[in-house]
Scaffold this active site. Structure first.
Site, PDB file in Angstrom:
ATOM      1  N   GLU A 333       0.836  -1.197   0.000  1.00  0.00           N
ATOM      2  CA  GLU A 333       0.000   0.000   0.000  1.00  0.00           C
ATOM      3  C   GLU A 333       0.872   1.248   0.000  1.00  0.00           C
ATOM      4  O   GLU A 333       1.739   1.400   0.872  1.00  0.00           O
ATOM      5  CB  GLU A 333      -0.892   0.054   1.248  1.00  0.00           C
ATOM      6  CG  GLU A 333      -2.053  -0.906   1.262  1.00  0.00           C
ATOM      7  CD  GLU A 333      -2.934  -0.733   2.496  1.00  0.00           C
ATOM      8  OE1 GLU A 333      -4.096  -1.148   2.431  1.00  0.00           O
ATOM      9  OE2 GLU A 333      -2.474  -0.187   3.517  1.00  0.00           O
ATOM     10  N   CYS A 334       0.660   2.135  -0.953  1.00  0.00           N
ATOM     11  CA  CYS A 334       1.229   3.479  -0.963  1.00  0.00           C
ATOM     12  C   CYS A 334       2.756   3.452  -0.836  1.00  0.00           C
ATOM     13  O   CYS A 334       3.454   3.230  -1.821  1.00  0.00           O
ATOM     14  CB  CYS A 334       0.578   4.326   0.125  1.00  0.00           C
ATOM     15  SG  CYS A 334       0.750   6.108  -0.135  1.00  0.00           S
ATOM     16  N   GLY A 335       3.294   3.667   0.361  1.00  0.00           N
ATOM     17  CA  GLY A 335       4.732   3.605   0.536  1.00  0.00           C
ATOM     18  C   GLY A 335       5.301   2.258   0.125  1.00  0.00           C
ATOM     19  O   GLY A 335       6.422   2.176  -0.404  1.00  0.00           O
ATOM     20  N   SER A 435      -0.772  -0.769  -4.770  1.00  0.00           N
ATOM     21  CA  SER A 435      -1.510   0.423  -5.195  1.00  0.00           C
ATOM     22  C   SER A 435      -1.310   1.518  -4.163  1.00  0.00           C
ATOM     23  O   SER A 435      -0.750   1.283  -3.088  1.00  0.00           O
ATOM     24  CB  SER A 435      -2.998   0.108  -5.363  1.00  0.00           C
ATOM     25  OG  SER A 435      -3.671   0.145  -4.121  1.00  0.00           O
TER      26      SER A 435
END
Length: 459
Positions: A333-335, A435
């Site tokens: 996720e993200c990072g 994502s």
């Protein structure tokens, strides 16, 4: 349920009015009184909840009505309250600020009404006198069905000034004023352009917060606060069908947990543990290799601040690549997406080599690329969702990702019934999915079933 149980929402007139600082002071104060507290935060914020947890000790709970249907959210809250005497619920933004212009959609006010909790309104007392009553009156009259049970005045440094404010509010608004919060050096939370510095990055010195709590005991009427917050029942809700209690038996999930990666909803971790999974934490910064595992979760965080160290830990990067080649079910996720990319360009323009599992380049910008709630529909089977399934989540990132493979999510931001923006996101490479979207598993526990099945199929 305890003989006496309490819950209240600490709401503000807007962002930056001191909700988090006052919440942390109240958590420390109630802890000193020996009460079992369940900290909560309205909305998807990871940073405030991490500070709640660091100051009080019990994992804070995100109450997010965009990601979680009412019945599920009520069930989650009621379950958390089984082991608590009082819920301290920090609001988000201003009391009536939600998603769009509807004050009853994803706002602090809407959550207070859903959970039948009284609202304690935090108002700014700096450089104001009688006009403060107009502010309070406006919040009272905006939604008469909302139970604004009391007021706390922030940033007041003399008792005489407070008495003036209290008299004005009591006279014109007929509402209890619970006291005031003076400015106290040493309890300000550290900030950066991305928001608060994470509690994980800071060495938490409890003494200033304990001193702050002792001061609040003198300036706030805590007994009146408890009297206004007492409740007899919990909201009714129901969990959706969850994976079987043995669905994860025999599997180990390695979860990244260090200064670079630490954004996880505690309830997501609880749902994973309920499947019988063995949870092993590791540090992409400091460990040389992954633990023996069949699943990996790389959560959000600030990898760009540690990019050089992450790139230098080539042993861990190779361990991740090897796990990917073997079909270990990896979710980022993200990072985590930035870490799995080919290259990461930090805010200074320095380029660092990452895992190269999701081909593409992450680049930090100077402003938010995307911020807020969105819906994401899978246009092909992914690690968490079957084709056509929709996930609701939240994005907050200054980076952007230039991919070299097609996206697998069709994302959409709808506000006040209007499509504000559409974009493509999420990338699936082998048994790895990444994502920018932060999701709460309780909204659709089949996400866990998909992930567990993918892990077993790769054995």
């Amino acid at each position: 349920m305890a003989a006496k149980q309490y819950a209240f929402v600490l709401a503000g007139t807007g962002s930056g009015c001191g909700k988090t600082t006052v919440t942390l002071g109240l958590l420390s104060l109630l802890k000193q009184r020996g009460l079992r507290v369940q900290p909560c935060k309205v909305g998807p914020d990871y940073l405030d909840t991490a500070w709640h947890t660091a100051i009080y000790g019990t994992p804070s709970c995100n109450l997010d009505s965009f990601m979680l249907p009412e019945s599920i959210l009520n069930a989650l809250f009621s379950e958390r309250m089984q082991q608590a005497d009082i819920a301290v619920i920090e609001g988000v933004m201003g009391l009536y600020d939600g998603y769009g212009t509807d004050p009853d959609y994803c706002s602090t006010a809407a959550m207070a009404k859903q959970l039948a909790c009284p609202v304690i309104l935090l108002v700014d007392g700096k450089a104001v006198s009688t006009s403060i009553a107009a502010t309070v009156m406006g919040f009272q009259h905006f939604d008469p069905s909302l139970n604004i049970a009391g007021v706390i005045v922030n940033r007041v440094n003399s008792d005489s000034h407070f008495q003036l404010l209290k008299t004005a509010i009591a006279h014109y608004c007929a509402i209890p004023v619970l006291g005031y919060v003076p400015h106290v050096p040493g309890v300000a939370l550290p900030e950066r352009h991305l928001g608060l510095v994470t509690a994980r990055e800071s060495v938490i010195n409890q003494q200033p917060w304990q001193d702050f709590a002792a001061m609040l005991e003198q300036t706030l009427d805590i007994d009146l606060l408890l009297g206004l917050s007492q409740r007899e029942t919990l909201p009714q809700g129901a969990w959706p069908e969850l994976p079987a209690a043995n669905a994860g038996e025999g599997l180990t999930i390695a979860i990244a947990d260090d200064e670079a990666f630490n954004f996880y909803y505690p309830d997501n971790l609880t749902l994973l543990a309920r499947t019988g999974l063995n949870i092993a934490r590791f540090s992409p910064l400091h460990d040389r290799t992954l633990p023996e595992c069949q699943m990996v979760w790389l959560g959000g965080g600030y990898p760009e601040l540690h990019a050089a160290a992450l790139a230098a830990n080539t042993s861990m990067l190779e361990s991740l690549r090897d796990a990917h080649r073997r079909g270990v079910a990896i979710y980022a996720e993200c990072g985590g997406l930035m870490y799995l990319s080919t290259l990461l360009e930090d805010a200074e323009g320095e380029v660092h080599r990452m895992a190269n599992i999701i081909p593409g380049r992450s680049k930090m910008g100077k402003r938010l690329t995307r911020f807020g709630y969105c819906e994401a529909q899978a246009n092909q089977p992914t690690l968490l969702a079957a084709k056509g399934e929709v996930l609701r989540g939240h994005e907050f990132h200054y980076s952007d990702f230039s991919p070299e493979t097609p996206a697998v999510l069709d994302c959409c931001k709808v506000r006040d019934g209007h499509v504000m923006r559409t974009w493509s996101g999420g990338w699936q490479v082998g048994n790895t999915f990444a994502s920018y979207l932060h999701v709460h598993f309780a909204q659709r526990p089949t996400m866990l079933t998909h992930w567990l099945n993918a892990a077993r199929e790769a054995l």
